[in-house]
Enzyme design. Structure first.
Site, PDB file in Angstrom:
ATOM      1  N   LYS A 112     -16.768  55.544  16.056  1.00 38.59           N
ATOM      2  CA  LYS A 112     -16.860  54.390  15.148  1.00 38.59           C
ATOM      3  C   LYS A 112     -18.197  53.723  15.394  1.00 38.59           C
ATOM      4  O   LYS A 112     -18.636  53.579  16.540  1.00 38.59           O
ATOM      5  CB  LYS A 112     -15.701  53.435  15.435  1.00 38.59           C
ATOM      6  CG  LYS A 112     -15.859  52.023  14.894  1.00 38.59           C
ATOM      7  CD  LYS A 112     -14.547  51.270  14.980  1.00 38.59           C
ATOM      8  CE  LYS A 112     -14.737  49.857  15.506  1.00 38.59           C
ATOM      9  NZ  LYS A 112     -13.469  49.113  15.569  1.00 38.59           N
ATOM     10  N   LYS A 119     -20.567  50.334  14.461  1.00 37.40           N
ATOM     11  CA  LYS A 119     -20.615  48.986  13.894  1.00 37.40           C
ATOM     12  C   LYS A 119     -21.725  48.943  12.855  1.00 37.40           C
ATOM     13  O   LYS A 119     -22.831  49.458  13.103  1.00 37.40           O
ATOM     14  CB  LYS A 119     -20.919  47.974  15.009  1.00 37.40           C
ATOM     15  CG  LYS A 119     -19.787  47.824  16.015  1.00 37.40           C
ATOM     16  CD  LYS A 119     -18.591  47.129  15.410  1.00 37.40           C
ATOM     17  CE  LYS A 119     -17.595  46.720  16.486  1.00 37.40           C
ATOM     18  NZ  LYS A 119     -16.412  46.055  15.888  1.00 37.40           N
ATOM     19  N   GLU A 143     -13.931  49.835   7.991  1.00 33.92           N
ATOM     20  CA  GLU A 143     -13.089  48.788   8.572  1.00 33.92           C
ATOM     21  C   GLU A 143     -13.643  47.415   8.213  1.00 33.92           C
ATOM     22  O   GLU A 143     -14.833  47.146   8.403  1.00 33.92           O
ATOM     23  CB  GLU A 143     -13.061  48.989  10.094  1.00 33.92           C
ATOM     24  CG  GLU A 143     -12.160  48.012  10.843  1.00 33.92           C
ATOM     25  CD  GLU A 143     -12.137  48.274  12.361  1.00 33.92           C
ATOM     26  OE1 GLU A 143     -12.645  49.329  12.802  1.00 33.92           O
ATOM     27  OE2 GLU A 143     -11.628  47.427  13.098  1.00 33.92           O
ATOM     28  N   LYS A 200      -4.003  45.684  16.810  1.00 35.89           N
ATOM     29  CA  LYS A 200      -4.346  45.174  18.144  1.00 35.89           C
ATOM     30  C   LYS A 200      -3.258  44.184  18.510  1.00 35.89           C
ATOM     31  O   LYS A 200      -3.083  43.185  17.801  1.00 35.89           O
ATOM     32  CB  LYS A 200      -5.666  44.397  18.114  1.00 35.89           C
ATOM     33  CG  LYS A 200      -6.894  45.197  17.766  1.00 35.89           C
ATOM     34  CD  LYS A 200      -8.125  44.284  17.718  1.00 35.89           C
ATOM     35  CE  LYS A 200      -9.351  45.077  17.321  1.00 35.89           C
ATOM     36  NZ  LYS A 200     -10.510  44.205  17.062  1.00 35.89           N
TER      37      LYS A 200
END
Ligand code: OSB
Ligand code: MG
Length: 374
Positions: free
Chosen positions: A164, A166, A216, A265
């Site tokens: 992943k 950012k 995301e 989460k």
């Protein structure tokens, strides 16, 4: 133990230097200021972590607000009380609005007590079915595309099963295309932490061409409606993180079509009970989920590992080894990724990774013990 009577809670603040600064669209972290929660009940000790960040840039909480909530509201509401199950804590704490990261730290400690009292691994107590969990890594915004490519190569070499990256406007197409050019069709996704707006649609359409696993949280945390509009414009599934703080949020997002995937989460939703409820809802609806992370120490990391062993966690998450962020973690054994890119879900009671009390003491900068009256 059928009733859990919480006799004492010890709160600790730890200073954990990160191996390297972690940069996102919302800021840069160099040191992890961690909160650990240690609960004593019926002679059993359990551990939780409240992974709030230093500044209110990811959500509204901070390390200071989480500490304040725990010390002045959440722990006093629990001390001396008897609970039949950790899942009953949330209703006790419901009068205190939101502050989910703080709540999750306390609930996590109770789940560990509960599992240890039964002699069972936390994963099993939560309904976990997997013996191992695929490791993924979240790579911060780098100084250059070349630096990022080197990081991607490092984690692919170590067997990590998903990368992943950012992103933010201006750090998106170039790094993502460079990764596709160098490494081909690897499992790749991007996390924007709300850095885009509706007017960025052309840029997001260009990212859509890169066939990422998902994008995301491109838009604002409180905007399920525009996420639904955006999803209808893109082939790439959207994944929501900041927008989902409860099972109800998840239901609304799925009803609206705001995303096709959810990052779960426990810290963001008030604890493992709510996290499992979101997992169950998504499983009923055939929506894949994965386990996110919050730069946790080994304590929070072990909780994440237990959660990620549930059957609906079909995508690799931000579940990485201890050595992703720490030169030395505070649990024994440390959390390790094997050559195939998997982390073994521990079989011992509770977290299955024991707190290293010496290492914890060495890093503790503040401590508060709260004891039940009488
Ligand atoms: O958005 O998923 C996020 C870290 C802190 C706060 C929010 C996020 C993250 C990460 C890193 O992406 C996850 C991890 O490795 O713990
Ligand atoms: Mg995220």
């Amino acid at each position: 133990m059928t009733l859990m009577k919480v006799e004492a809670i010890r709160l600790r603040r730890l200073k954990m230097p990160l191996k390297a600064p972690f940069v996102t669209s919302f800021g840069c972290q160099t040191v992890r200021d961690a909160i650990l929660v240690e609960a004593e009940a019926g002679g059993i000790t359990g551990w939780g972590e409240a992974p709030a960040l230093a500044a209110p840039l990811y959500n509204e909480e901070t390390v200071e607000t989480a500490w304040h909530l725990l010390k002045d509201f959440l722990v006093p509401a629990l001390l001396g009380q008897s609970l039949t199950h950790p899942s009953r804590l949330a209703e006790r704490l419901r009068p205190f609005r939101r502050n989910y990261i703080a709540k999750a730290g306390l609930e996590g400690a109770l789940w560990d007590v509960w599992a240890r009292a039964r002699g069972q691994p936390l994963g099993q107590v939560l309904g976990g079915t997997r013996g191992r969990v695929a490791a993924g890594v979240s790579l911060g915004i780098a100084a250059s595309v070349e630096d990022l490519l080197a990081e991607v190569a490092l984690y692919l070499d170590r067997g990590y099963r998903r990368i992943k990256v950012k992103i933010k406007p201006g750090w998106d197409l170039a790094p993502l295309s460079a990764i596709r050019d160098r490494f081909g069709a690897i499992p790749l996704m991007a996390d924007a932490n709300s850095a885009y707006e509706r007017s960025d649609l052309p840029r997001l359409k260009a990212i859509d061409e890169l066939e990422l696993m998902m994008i995301e949280q491109p838009l604002a945390a409180d905007d399920l409606v525009d996420h639904a509009r955006l999803q209808s414009e893109l082939d790439t599934p959207l994944c929501l993180d900041e927008s989902i703080c409860s099972r109800e949020d998840a239901r609304k997002a799925l009803d609206l079509g705001s995303c096709g995937i959810i990052n779960i989460k426990a810290a963001r939703v008030g604890g493992l009970t709510e996290a499992v409820a979101i997992h169950d809802l998504c499983r009923e609806r055939g929506v894949p989920v994965w386990c996110g992370g919050m730069l946790e120490t080994g304590i929070g990391r072990a909780h994440n590992l237990a959660l990620a062993s549930l059957p609906g966690f079909t995508l690799p998450g931000d579940v990485s080894g201890s050595d992703r962020y720490w030169d030395r973690d505070i649990v024994c054994p440390e959390i390790a990724v094997d050559a195939e890119g998997y982390i073994t879900v521990p079989a011992g009671p509770g977290l299955g990774h024991e707190p290293d009390l010496g290492e914890i003491a060495r890093r503790t900068v503040r401590e508060e013990v709260l004891i039940a009256a009488g």
